[in-house]
Design a protein around this motif. Structure first.
Motif, PDB file in Angstrom:
ATOM      1  N   ILE A  82       0.815  -1.212   0.000  1.00  0.00           N
ATOM      2  CA  ILE A  82       0.000   0.000   0.000  1.00  0.00           C
ATOM      3  C   ILE A  82       0.853   1.269   0.000  1.00  0.00           C
ATOM      4  O   ILE A  82       0.618   2.177  -0.801  1.00  0.00           O
ATOM      5  CB  ILE A  82      -0.972  -0.010   1.200  1.00  0.00           C
ATOM      6  CG1 ILE A  82      -2.020  -1.108   1.015  1.00  0.00           C
ATOM      7  CG2 ILE A  82      -1.660   1.345   1.369  1.00  0.00           C
ATOM      8  CD1 ILE A  82      -2.915  -1.320   2.224  1.00  0.00           C
ATOM      9  N   PRO A  83       1.853   1.392   0.893  1.00  0.00           N
ATOM     10  CA  PRO A  83       2.644   2.636   0.894  1.00  0.00           C
ATOM     11  C   PRO A  83       3.323   2.917  -0.448  1.00  0.00           C
ATOM     12  O   PRO A  83       3.299   4.049  -0.926  1.00  0.00           O
ATOM     13  CB  PRO A  83       3.676   2.388   2.001  1.00  0.00           C
ATOM     14  CG  PRO A  83       2.993   1.426   2.929  1.00  0.00           C
ATOM     15  CD  PRO A  83       2.218   0.516   2.028  1.00  0.00           C
ATOM     16  N   LYS A  84       3.911   1.896  -1.053  1.00  0.00           N
ATOM     17  CA  LYS A  84       4.581   2.112  -2.339  1.00  0.00           C
ATOM     18  C   LYS A  84       3.571   2.409  -3.434  1.00  0.00           C
ATOM     19  O   LYS A  84       3.859   3.171  -4.366  1.00  0.00           O
ATOM     20  CB  LYS A  84       5.429   0.893  -2.700  1.00  0.00           C
ATOM     21  CG  LYS A  84       6.748   0.831  -1.947  1.00  0.00           C
ATOM     22  CD  LYS A  84       7.632  -0.275  -2.470  1.00  0.00           C
ATOM     23  CE  LYS A  84       9.031  -0.221  -1.842  1.00  0.00           C
ATOM     24  NZ  LYS A  84       9.034  -0.363  -0.401  1.00  0.00           N
ATOM     25  N   SER A  85       2.382   1.821  -3.343  1.00  0.00           N
ATOM     26  CA  SER A  85       1.347   2.108  -4.327  1.00  0.00           C
ATOM     27  C   SER A  85       0.921   3.569  -4.257  1.00  0.00           C
ATOM     28  O   SER A  85       0.717   4.224  -5.275  1.00  0.00           O
ATOM     29  CB  SER A  85       0.134   1.199  -4.101  1.00  0.00           C
ATOM     30  OG  SER A  85      -0.821   1.359  -5.113  1.00  0.00           O
ATOM     31  N   ILE A  86       0.811   4.096  -3.033  1.00  0.00           N
ATOM     32  CA  ILE A  86       0.477   5.515  -2.860  1.00  0.00           C
ATOM     33  C   ILE A  86       1.632   6.393  -3.342  1.00  0.00           C
ATOM     34  O   ILE A  86       1.431   7.391  -4.040  1.00  0.00           O
ATOM     35  CB  ILE A  86       0.155   5.817  -1.387  1.00  0.00           C
ATOM     36  CG1 ILE A  86      -1.148   5.111  -0.971  1.00  0.00           C
ATOM     37  CG2 ILE A  86       0.050   7.324  -1.140  1.00  0.00           C
ATOM     38  CD1 ILE A  86      -1.499   5.279   0.483  1.00  0.00           C
ATOM     39  N   GLU A  87       2.851   5.990  -3.001  1.00  0.00           N
ATOM     40  CA  GLU A  87       4.036   6.758  -3.397  1.00  0.00           C
ATOM     41  C   GLU A  87       4.156   6.852  -4.920  1.00  0.00           C
ATOM     42  O   GLU A  87       4.563   7.885  -5.468  1.00  0.00           O
ATOM     43  CB  GLU A  87       5.284   6.089  -2.822  1.00  0.00           C
ATOM     44  CG  GLU A  87       6.587   6.789  -3.153  1.00  0.00           C
ATOM     45  CD  GLU A  87       7.780   6.039  -2.597  1.00  0.00           C
ATOM     46  OE1 GLU A  87       8.869   6.157  -3.189  1.00  0.00           O
ATOM     47  OE2 GLU A  87       7.626   5.318  -1.583  1.00  0.00           O
ATOM     48  N   ASN A  88       3.787   5.764  -5.601  1.00  0.00           N
ATOM     49  CA  ASN A  88       3.916   5.713  -7.055  1.00  0.00           C
ATOM     50  C   ASN A  88       2.704   6.290  -7.786  1.00  0.00           C
ATOM     51  O   ASN A  88       2.666   6.315  -9.012  1.00  0.00           O
ATOM     52  CB  ASN A  88       4.117   4.265  -7.520  1.00  0.00           C
ATOM     53  CG  ASN A  88       5.409   3.673  -6.999  1.00  0.00           C
ATOM     54  OD1 ASN A  88       6.364   4.392  -6.710  1.00  0.00           O
ATOM     55  ND2 ASN A  88       5.458   2.362  -6.873  1.00  0.00           N
ATOM     56  N   SER A  89       1.703   6.716  -7.026  1.00  0.00           N
ATOM     57  CA  SER A  89       0.487   7.232  -7.639  1.00  0.00           C
ATOM     58  C   SER A  89       0.702   8.664  -8.131  1.00  0.00           C
ATOM     59  O   SER A  89       1.719   9.300  -7.846  1.00  0.00           O
ATOM     60  CB  SER A  89      -0.671   7.218  -6.645  1.00  0.00           C
ATOM     61  OG  SER A  89      -0.475   8.192  -5.641  1.00  0.00           O
ATOM     62  N   GLU A  90      -0.288   9.162  -8.842  1.00  0.00           N
ATOM     63  CA  GLU A  90      -0.210  10.528  -9.377  1.00  0.00           C
ATOM     64  C   GLU A  90      -1.024  11.507  -8.537  1.00  0.00           C
ATOM     65  O   GLU A  90      -1.354  12.598  -8.999  1.00  0.00           O
ATOM     66  CB  GLU A  90      -0.703  10.527 -10.822  1.00  0.00           C
ATOM     67  CG  GLU A  90       0.159   9.685 -11.752  1.00  0.00           C
ATOM     68  CD  GLU A  90      -0.348   9.680 -13.175  1.00  0.00           C
ATOM     69  OE1 GLU A  90      -1.424  10.266 -13.415  1.00  0.00           O
ATOM     70  OE2 GLU A  90       0.306   9.089 -14.044  1.00  0.00           O
ATOM     71  N   ILE A  91      -1.339  11.124  -7.306  1.00  0.00           N
ATOM     72  CA  ILE A  91      -2.094  12.011  -6.432  1.00  0.00           C
ATOM     73  C   ILE A  91      -1.207  13.183  -5.998  1.00  0.00           C
ATOM     74  O   ILE A  91      -0.078  12.980  -5.534  1.00  0.00           O
ATOM     75  CB  ILE A  91      -2.607  11.261  -5.190  1.00  0.00           C
ATOM     76  CG1 ILE A  91      -3.547  10.125  -5.616  1.00  0.00           C
ATOM     77  CG2 ILE A  91      -3.345  12.207  -4.252  1.00  0.00           C
ATOM     78  CD1 ILE A  91      -4.047   9.294  -4.452  1.00  0.00           C
ATOM     79  N   GLU A  92      -1.725  14.377  -6.131  1.00  0.00           N
ATOM     80  CA  GLU A  92      -0.961  15.569  -5.767  1.00  0.00           C
ATOM     81  C   GLU A  92      -1.048  15.844  -4.266  1.00  0.00           C
ATOM     82  O   GLU A  92      -1.996  15.443  -3.602  1.00  0.00           O
ATOM     83  CB  GLU A  92      -1.479  16.788  -6.545  1.00  0.00           C
ATOM     84  CG  GLU A  92      -1.303  16.658  -8.064  1.00  0.00           C
ATOM     85  CD  GLU A  92      -1.818  17.878  -8.795  1.00  0.00           C
ATOM     86  OE1 GLU A  92      -2.367  18.779  -8.125  1.00  0.00           O
ATOM     87  OE2 GLU A  92      -1.675  17.928 -10.035  1.00  0.00           O
ATOM     88  N   ASN A  93      -0.035  16.524  -3.768  1.00  0.00           N
ATOM     89  CA  ASN A  93       0.009  16.969  -2.370  1.00  0.00           C
ATOM     90  C   ASN A  93      -0.018  15.816  -1.381  1.00  0.00           C
ATOM     91  O   ASN A  93      -0.559  15.924  -0.287  1.00  0.00           O
ATOM     92  CB  ASN A  93      -1.154  17.933  -2.073  1.00  0.00           C
ATOM     93  CG  ASN A  93      -1.126  19.158  -2.969  1.00  0.00           C
ATOM     94  OD1 ASN A  93      -0.062  19.716  -3.229  1.00  0.00           O
ATOM     95  ND2 ASN A  93      -2.293  19.572  -3.440  1.00  0.00           N
ATOM     96  N   ILE A  94       0.535  14.686  -1.778  1.00  0.00           N
ATOM     97  CA  ILE A  94       0.679  13.554  -0.867  1.00  0.00           C
ATOM     98  C   ILE A  94       2.146  13.458  -0.473  1.00  0.00           C
ATOM     99  O   ILE A  94       3.019  13.221  -1.303  1.00  0.00           O
ATOM    100  CB  ILE A  94       0.224  12.237  -1.528  1.00  0.00           C
ATOM    101  CG1 ILE A  94      -1.294  12.233  -1.716  1.00  0.00           C
ATOM    102  CG2 ILE A  94       0.655  11.037  -0.695  1.00  0.00           C
ATOM    103  CD1 ILE A  94      -2.078  12.027  -0.445  1.00  0.00           C
TER     104      ILE A  94
END
Length: 292
Positions: free
Chosen positions: A184-196
């Motif tokens: 999960i953490p790496k999936s969030i890190e690799n996502s294109e969500i801004e301001n994360i």
């Protein structure tokens, strides 16, 4: 032929199990025969069952032959009843649903994209036999959410395993899902969500539990879907445990989060959910008549 003996821990401590998994995976490229030795194991929770299944699968997909030995007589009877040892036999069709010989255990299952909804629907129907009149739709829909996320976010070479156990005395159900994907953490890190900007893995897991949080990857899934699982455990006086990468989050209904670093790096995600079936609502058998 190179053999490797996988000495299954008798401990139920997850820290022991993750270190066992990490050490064992170092040998997966070097062996042709994996001997799974259950030693004096007497009992295994759902979480360590799926961890072990994913570990065995990691060897199996490298064309490794799987053999079993050890374990107490009672535990081996349980393995026979849930057909655990059959999953890596030549000719066994793991893409189809397998009936367990144990009434309180829904079979170990290698998550298949084509059978996501079949498994959750069968789980609902199966466990409704034990709790007459209870509506278990929330249980099956949350199993769907976890499955979808395995496919959408994990990028796991072994796709993942699930097992579901019913405890008749307490009328509780425990199900665990595991994959050896990116986490999960790496999936969030690799996502294109801004301001994360999340520096700790456990904070990323808590972020994934927020209502409305979403990593869009396929039209099928609404995001991680983990907030729904959190709400299920809250409403059913249950418990939720998520371990992914270097973080863990544990949540008991009505209590604050327990979270932090696990002290080891786990490439994957383990989710364990426990719910109390006594808390589920009664089925609404009434027929609604609408006046147009």
């Amino acid at each position: 032929m190179n053999e490797y003996i996988l000495k299954v821990p008798s401990s139920q401590q997850l820290s022991d199990w993750f270190l066992f998994v990490k050490e064992s995976l170092k040998h997966k490229e070097d062996v042709n025969i994996l001997i799974v030795d259950f030693n004096d194991v007497r009992f295994m929770e759902t979480d360590v069952f799926v961890l072990l299944a994913c570990l065995i699968e990691s060897f199996y997909i490298n064309n490794c032959k799987i053999e079993f030995t050890g374990g107490t007589k009672r535990f081996n009877n349980h393995l026979f009843n849930i057909r655990f040892k059959e999953y890596w036999k030549k000719g066994f069709d793991r893409s189809k649903f397998t009936l367990s010989h144990n009434q309180t255990t829904l079979c170990l299952w290698k998550i298949s994209k084509d059978m996501i909804y079949s498994y959750s629907t069968y789980a609902k129907q199966y466990f409704e036999n034990f709790v007459n009149g209870k509506d278990l739709v929330p249980l099956s829909s949350n199993i769907d959410e976890v499955f979808n996320n395995v496919f959408d976010h994990s990028k796991s070479p072994v796709t993942g395993y699930i097992i579901t156990q019913y405890y008749p005395k307490s009328k509780k159900i425990s199900f665990s899902v595991c994959d050896f994907g990116v986490g999960i953490p790496k999936s969030i890190e690799n996502s294109e969500i801004e301001n994360i900007d999340i520096n700790d893995d456990w904070k990323a897991i808590i972020k994934s539990l927020e209502r409305g949080f979403s990593i869009k990857s396929t039209p099928r899934n609404r995001g991680f879907g983990l907030n729904n699982i959190l709400e299920l455990t809250e409403s059913s006086e249950g418990k939720l445990l998520i371990i992914s990468n270097n973080g863990f989050v544990e949540k008991k209904a009505g209590e604050v989060y327990k979270a932090g670093n696990v002290g080891f790096e786990f490439s994957g995600t383990l989710i364990k959910v426990e719910v109390d079936l006594n808390t589920f609502e009664e089925k609404d058998e009434t027929v609604q008549i609408f006046d147009f």
